[in-house]
Every structure is written in C-alpha cells, then in structure tokens.
Design a protein around this motif. Structure first.
Motif, PDB file in Angstrom:
ATOM      1  N   LYS A   1     -48.763  47.098  61.230  1.00 43.38           N
ATOM      2  CA  LYS A   1     -49.710  46.812  59.917  1.00 43.38           C
ATOM      3  C   LYS A   1     -50.180  47.769  58.876  1.00 43.38           C
ATOM      4  O   LYS A   1     -51.300  47.846  58.524  1.00 43.38           O
ATOM      5  CB  LYS A   1     -50.884  45.737  60.231  1.00 43.38           C
ATOM      6  CG  LYS A   1     -50.626  44.703  61.191  1.00 43.38           C
ATOM      7  CD  LYS A   1     -51.974  43.798  61.413  1.00 43.38           C
ATOM      8  CE  LYS A   1     -51.424  42.410  62.163  1.00 43.38           C
ATOM      9  NZ  LYS A   1     -52.644  41.691  62.435  1.00 43.38           N
TER      10      LYS A   1
ATOM     11  N   GLU B   1     -46.723  40.559  52.128  1.00 42.11           N
ATOM     12  CA  GLU B   1     -47.950  40.066  52.931  1.00 42.11           C
ATOM     13  C   GLU B   1     -47.698  38.535  53.177  1.00 42.11           C
ATOM     14  O   GLU B   1     -48.097  37.634  52.334  1.00 42.11           O
ATOM     15  CB  GLU B   1     -49.081  40.405  52.467  1.00 42.11           C
ATOM     16  CG  GLU B   1     -50.223  40.143  53.324  1.00 42.11           C
ATOM     17  CD  GLU B   1     -50.353  40.497  54.833  1.00 42.11           C
ATOM     18  OE1 GLU B   1     -50.758  40.021  55.674  1.00 42.11           O
ATOM     19  OE2 GLU B   1     -49.776  41.681  54.837  1.00 42.11           O
TER      20      GLU B   1
ATOM     21  N   SER C   1     -44.452  47.830  60.294  1.00 45.74           N
ATOM     22  CA  SER C   1     -44.821  46.188  59.974  1.00 45.74           C
ATOM     23  C   SER C   1     -45.655  45.741  61.426  1.00 45.74           C
ATOM     24  O   SER C   1     -46.558  45.324  61.120  1.00 45.74           O
ATOM     25  CB  SER C   1     -43.118  45.396  60.195  1.00 45.74           C
ATOM     26  OG  SER C   1     -43.795  43.947  60.107  1.00 45.74           O
TER      27      SER C   1
END
Length: 307
Positions: free
Chosen positions: A233, A295, A230
C-alpha cells in the motif's frame, strides 16, 4: 599440409584435428574446449568472454540465490529471527560456489576463463545439426561450441547444492528452534526441487535464455516491484521511506532494472546505455504518481455516487 587445401568437413560443427601444423584424422567432433573454425579444423578456444557473456553468467548465478531468498522468506515464519542469517548463508553458499567454479574452470586457479565466442543460436544446440552426408549415416559432431558457457552453469548449480547440504541443515537446526520440525527445513526441501528444474532449464533452454535474459529481468522486476508496492500500500514517497525494508526492496529492483538495460544495450549493440539508465526510477515515479487514481475505494465511491 596446408589447411586451406584440405577437404572441408560437412555440417556446421564437424572438424579435423590439427597436430604439429598438419590436419589429421577424419571429420568428427572436436575435443572439449575446441571448436571447428571456418576451414573446418578444430581450434582451441582462447578468447575471453565478452561483457554480455559475464552478465548472462551473472543472471544464471542469481537465479538460485533469488529462489533461496524467496523460500527462506516464505517458510521462516513471521516471528522468526533466523531469516536474515539464512539469507546471508544462502548468499555465502552461492558466492563460494561461484568462486570455486571459476577457479576450477580453465585456466585452473585463475578467476578468468577462456571461451569460444557465441556466434548464433545454433551454437547452443549442436546436437540438432549433425550432418548426414550420404543421407544414411549420421556424422555425430555434438560438442560444446559455446565452451564453457553451457557446462559452467551446471557445475555451479552442483556446487551450490553441495554447499547448501553442508551448511544449511546445521544452521537451520541451531537457529530455527521457534519453528515446528516440519517447517524448519522447508526452504532446503524447496531447493531440492528447484535445482533440478534449473538444471533442466539450462540444458534445454540455455541458448534461448542467453538471448532473452535481459528482457526476462526487465519484465519480472517491473511486475514484482508493482506487486510489492501494491501489497505494501505504497502510494506516496512518505509511505515508501517509512521502512528501511521497503527502500532495500526498491533499490534491489532498481539494480535489476539497470542490469537489464545494460544487457539489452550490449545485445543490440547500442551506445546509449548510460542515458537509458536515467529511466531506472521511471516505473517507481509513474506508480506513485498514478496510484491515487487506481485506489479501489475511490473507484467504488465514485461509481456509487454516479447517476
């Protein structure tokens, strides 16, 4: 004297000494490296550790190494080129400490140990099971019933601390010139804090860790992998393989997944360890497949376009 004809000692861990085939002395604590058998006679521990015992020792040996790596990465500085060498040095310190600990454990000079088989959780906490036959006087039979799984970890931590104090300060002083004086030794200062914490953790919770470490590894490795992907990304295989460091982190977590699955299989006496290993890449695949649906920018845009 026939062992079966002797009076049995009270409690779970009290026993009498067996000398030249005869039971001698009063009930009490067995010498180190021995344990009371079913006849309450002290018997030498001559068994070899099971695979699960070795995996437990491996977990306890990994803890200081992982903490070393974490604090080295945390305090080495973004532009510091010394982090990799410090990582290698930390791994060398722990490896040498583990080797020396095994060589000094009976049988001395061999990379093998003799042990008593762990039978139940109370074996780790014999001090809580000292009997009081007359409800007045307590018969003290506290011993290392899981010899040497309890003390070998503490000895290993002591050697890790000594090796670190011998090697790391000189290395850091030589290669970490780009850091301020107060930042050079922060990873070493951190170790001076977490080694006592690890020692207390082993002393108090060693038995609980023995049965829970596979689940601890599995949960923590899943959480840290999700957090890393996370923060980095990573939302596709293309971004995953874009940097070698990401692949190293990924494969390290996969090894931890497999380690935990094998340990759980041994603990629960399952015979499906190999098929379960096929699930190791599962969390990564699931994360990549569902990342686009979580997202934040997409969720906010869909929320703002709603009625």
């Amino acid at each position: 004297m026939d062992v079966s004809m002797t009076s049995r000692c009270p409690g779970l861990y009290c026993g009498r000494l067996l000398v030249n085939g005869s039971v001698e002395g009063e009930c009490g604590v067995c010498p180190r490296g021995e344990r009371a058998n079913q006849e309450k006679v002290c018997e030498r521990c001559d068994e070899s550790p099971e695979l699960y015992d070795w995996l437990y020792l491996g977990f306890m040996a990994m803890l200081p190494l992982v903490l070393h790596w974490f604090f080295i990465e945390r305090f080495s500085g973004k532009k510091s080129s010394s982090a990799l060498l410090q990582h290698v040095t930390a791994a060398l310190e722990c490896s040498v400490s583990a080797l020396v600990t095994l060589l000094l454990t009976e049988p001395v000079g061999l990379l093998s140990i003799r042990s008593c088989r762990v039978q139940m959780l109370s074996d780790w906490y014999t001090m809580l099971y000292n009997p009081s036959p007359d409800y007045v006087h307590t018969l003290h039979c506290t011993q290392e019933a899981v010899y040497p799984l309890y003390t070998i970890v503490l000895i290993y931590y002591a050697f890790c601390l000594v090796m670190m104090m011998l090697l790391r300060p000189l290395l850091v002083k030589k290669i970490a010139c780009g850091l301020g004086k107060s930042d050079r030794f922060r990873s070493i200062y951190a170790a001076l804090y977490f080694f006592p914490i690890l020692a207390v953790l082993q002393a108090v919770g060693g038995g609980l860790l023995y049965y829970a470490f596979p689940y601890i590894i599995l949960v923590l490795s899943l959480v840290t992998l999700a957090v890393y992907m996370s923060v980095s990304k990573i939302q596709s295989f293309k971004t995953l393989v874009a940097k070698k460091k990401r692949l190293v982190v990924l494969f390290s977590h996969w090894l931890l997944h497999a380690y935990a699955i094998i340990s759980i299989s041994l603990l629960d006496k399952l015979e499906v360890a190999l098929p379960l290993l096929a699930l190791v890449p599962g969390p990564t695949l699931f994360y990549i497949a569902t990342a686009k649906f979580t997202e934040p920018s997409r969720i906010l845009s869909e929320g703002s376009s709603g009625p």
